[in-house]
Write an enzyme that holds these catalytic residues in place. Structure first.
Site, PDB file in Angstrom:
ATOM      1  N   LYS A 154     -46.179 -35.521  79.336  1.00 52.19           N
ATOM      2  CA  LYS A 154     -45.491 -34.687  80.328  1.00 52.19           C
ATOM      3  C   LYS A 154     -43.996 -34.991  80.301  1.00 52.19           C
ATOM      4  O   LYS A 154     -43.164 -34.078  80.277  1.00 52.19           O
ATOM      5  CB  LYS A 154     -46.055 -34.943  81.738  1.00 52.19           C
ATOM      6  CG  LYS A 154     -47.392 -34.282  81.951  1.00 52.19           C
ATOM      7  CD  LYS A 154     -48.085 -34.758  83.222  1.00 52.19           C
ATOM      8  CE  LYS A 154     -49.493 -34.174  83.293  1.00 52.19           C
ATOM      9  NZ  LYS A 154     -50.331 -34.758  84.346  1.00 52.19           N
ATOM     10  N   GLN A 158     -50.082 -38.473  89.525  1.00 49.16           N
ATOM     11  CA  GLN A 158     -51.158 -38.407  88.526  1.00 49.16           C
ATOM     12  C   GLN A 158     -52.486 -38.875  89.153  1.00 49.16           C
ATOM     13  O   GLN A 158     -52.563 -39.947  89.738  1.00 49.16           O
ATOM     14  CB  GLN A 158     -50.791 -39.299  87.329  1.00 49.16           C
ATOM     15  CG  GLN A 158     -51.786 -39.260  86.189  1.00 49.16           C
ATOM     16  CD  GLN A 158     -51.849 -37.898  85.495  1.00 49.16           C
ATOM     17  OE1 GLN A 158     -50.823 -37.281  85.226  1.00 49.16           O
ATOM     18  NE2 GLN A 158     -53.048 -37.425  85.220  1.00 49.16           N
ATOM     19  N   ASP A 163     -48.393 -29.238  91.019  1.00 48.26           N
ATOM     20  CA  ASP A 163     -49.814 -29.222  90.645  1.00 48.26           C
ATOM     21  C   ASP A 163     -50.587 -28.172  91.448  1.00 48.26           C
ATOM     22  O   ASP A 163     -51.709 -27.824  91.105  1.00 48.26           O
ATOM     23  CB  ASP A 163     -50.443 -30.605  90.913  1.00 48.26           C
ATOM     24  CG  ASP A 163     -50.726 -31.377  89.635  1.00 48.26           C
ATOM     25  OD1 ASP A 163     -50.731 -30.754  88.563  1.00 48.26           O
ATOM     26  OD2 ASP A 163     -50.942 -32.602  89.724  1.00 48.26           O
TER      27      ASP A 163
END
Ligand code: NDP
Length: 296
Positions: free
Chosen positions: A54, A98, A121
């Site tokens: 990422k 995460q 997200d």
């Protein structure tokens, strides 16, 4: 029939290209650099690989990338303080914590502490609600990538029968919401679904997000259907291991009209959509037009 391959790797490269173009324009015209912060708790090897990728792709797209690594034993209060710090940071437009988090941390609490406008997200309860009510939201990256590939392949999805196998909050449910938003007739199948093969054989669009290696075989697939395989499963392969999806690729490809491979299908689209969401969040935060084709 041998299905067309939906090349997620090439599609993701094109999305990243569009992101990079837009980032360059934001810098040149407005002096703004979109920023993405990723918070990683602990040393889970798979999460470390994701976070590294990422960060790398964020920088390659010309964006500002920040990575915060926190000890596995970090307290909830310290993690929440980090989220607050990033919420308040004007250089950061997207925040990603995460998952999974270690068990002593309440993931829902942490995700819902992120400013919804920076929740790239799309897991914050506000964004879930906005998506569910058909309003502008941050859309979870994996389903967003699946929808982009479906639109590209099929054009209008209106009236098509879509079956999503899996009802998780991160893939199955938002995928179903997006397909409903496209006016598909949507069925969500899961571990309690009766005669799941017959349910799936009715699908013009079949999305498998289960986490069971090669569960979906050719006889689950309607001839000519478009099959999106979200699954990422590591299985033994001689002395080594290999990645397979939730679909038996060779078998399904005999019946489907088009199918995503694993690897090289949905996976690369997920990070590309994370970058796209960061640009979208940056544009919204600055009252600028959103880039065409990078969100729904
Ligand atoms: P979850 O484990 O959260 O959900 C799995 C779903 O599959 C559940 O709803 C479960 O049903 C259902 N299921 C399990 N067994 C069966 C069965 N035998 N028949 C029908 N349904 C079943 O998984 P995720 O949604 O997080 O992930 C799904 C897959 O997608 C995984 O392989 C994951 O690695 C992959 N993934 C890939 C991403 C990418 O970037 N390509 C991103 C995210 C995930 P029930 O609710 O009844 O238990």
């Amino acid at each position: 029939m041998v299905a067309d391959v939906i090349d997620g790797k090439a599609f993701a490269a094109a999305v990243r290209g569009k992101v990079a173009e837009h980032v360059a324009r934001l810098k040149a015209d407005h002096g703004i650099t979109p920023g993405l912060a990723v918070v990683l708790v602990g040393e889970d090897p798979a999460s470390q690989v994701y976070v590294r990728n990422k960060g790398k792709q964020t920088v390659e797209a010309g964006m500002h990338s920040v990575e915060h690594r926190m000890d596995r034993g970090v307290s909830e209060a310290d993690l929440l303080a980090m989220v607050e710090q990033l919420n308040a940071d004007p250089a950061i437009h997207g925040i990603l914590v995460q998952l999974p988090l270690p068990e002593h941390l309440n993931a829902d609490l942490v995700i819902n502490a992120i400013d919804p406008a920076k929740d790239v997200d799309g897991f914050h309860i506000s964004n879930v609600g906005l998506l569910g009510t058909g309003q502008k939201s941050m859309v979870p990256c994996t389903p967003l990538g699946c929808l982009m590939m479906l639109r590209d392949r099929l054009g209008s999805l209106s009236g098509l029968n879509a079956v999503v196998i899996g009802r998780s909050n991160i893939v199955g449910k938002p995928m179903a919401q997006l397909l409903l938003g496209e006016s598909c007739t949507v069925t969500i199948a899961h571990s309690r679904t009766k005669d799941i093969e017959a349910v799936c054989r009715n699908a013009d669009i079949l999305v498998a997000a289960v986490g069971r290696p090669e569960m979906v075989t050719g006889n689950w697939v309607k001839p000519g259907a478009t099959v999106i395989d979200v699954g990422i499963n590591r299985v033994p392969n001689g002395e080594k291991t290999k990645l397979v999806g939730d679909c038996d690729y060779a078998d399904c490809a005999e019946v489907a009209g088009a199918i995503t491979p694993v690897p090289g299908g949905v996976g690369p689209m997920t990070i590309a959509c994370l970058l796209a969401n960061t640009v979208t969040a940056c544009c919204r935060a600055n009252g600028l037009d959103e880039p065409e084709g990078l969100t729904v």
